[in-house]
Design a protein around this motif. Structure first.
Motif, PDB file in Angstrom:
ATOM      1  N   ARG A  56       0.242   5.598   3.988  1.00 32.18           N
ATOM      2  CA  ARG A  56      -0.113   4.468   3.136  1.00 32.18           C
ATOM      3  C   ARG A  56      -1.327   4.841   2.286  1.00 32.18           C
ATOM      4  O   ARG A  56      -2.084   5.747   2.636  1.00 32.18           O
ATOM      5  CB  ARG A  56      -0.421   3.228   3.962  1.00 32.18           C
TER       6      ARG A  56
ATOM      7  N   THR B 201       0.826  -1.207   0.000  1.00 32.60           N
ATOM      8  CA  THR B 201       0.000   0.000   0.000  1.00 32.60           C
ATOM      9  C   THR B 201       0.861   1.258   0.000  1.00 32.60           C
ATOM     10  O   THR B 201       0.386   2.337   0.316  1.00 32.60           O
ATOM     11  CB  THR B 201      -0.957   0.009   1.208  1.00 32.60           C
ATOM     12  N   SER B 202       2.123   1.099  -0.398  1.00 31.84           N
ATOM     13  CA  SER B 202       3.005   2.260  -0.465  1.00 31.84           C
ATOM     14  C   SER B 202       2.760   3.079  -1.728  1.00 31.84           C
ATOM     15  O   SER B 202       3.222   4.207  -1.833  1.00 31.84           O
ATOM     16  CB  SER B 202       4.476   1.820  -0.403  1.00 31.84           C
TER      17      SER B 202
ATOM     18  N   ARG C 268      -4.015   8.857   0.237  1.00 28.20           N
ATOM     19  CA  ARG C 268      -2.855   8.586   1.088  1.00 28.20           C
ATOM     20  C   ARG C 268      -3.218   9.048   2.489  1.00 28.20           C
ATOM     21  O   ARG C 268      -3.549  10.210   2.710  1.00 28.20           O
ATOM     22  CB  ARG C 268      -1.616   9.313   0.588  1.00 28.20           C
TER      23      ARG C 268
END
Length: 111
Positions: A103, A20-21, A99
């Motif tokens: 994440r 999830t970066s 974001r």
């Protein structure tokens, strides 16, 4: 020493969650969880305050979902195209990603 290194790598791979970066990684994970009807995985990907898209599924049985293009919508938001297949139709829709706390997460699903 080699055995210890192999065990460490295996533990990291098996315990790491979805990537999830990036918006793309979060989108792929969300579509996979949605298509698999994996409520637990999908819940883990939700942004704070977002509703679970599995709660919005049409009366026709969900067969699957496919991710299309993911495009930025500002620095901390993105929109992904999703094709959702039901037993009797295929519906194009979108999902929003944001974001949050370092994440990317699923902010909304559906047009």
């Amino acid at each position: 020493m080699t055995v210890v290194a192999a065990v460490v790598v295996l533990v990291i791979v098996l315990t790491s969650g979805p990537d999830t970066s990036t918006a793309d990684g979060a989108a792929k994970a969300a579509v996979t969880a949605f298509a698999d009807k994996d409520t637990k995985a999908l819940t883990a990907l939700l942004c704070s305050g977002a509703s679970n898209p599995l709660d919005q599924v049409a009366p026709s049985p969900l067969v699957g979902a496919e991710l299309g293009a993911v495009r930025p919508d500002g620095a901390d938001n993105a929109v992904a195209e999703v094709s959702v297949t039901y037993a009797d139709s295929t519906e194009p829709t979108e999902m929003g990603l944001a974001r949050e706390n370092g994440r990317w997460c699923l902010a909304w699903f559906g047009n």
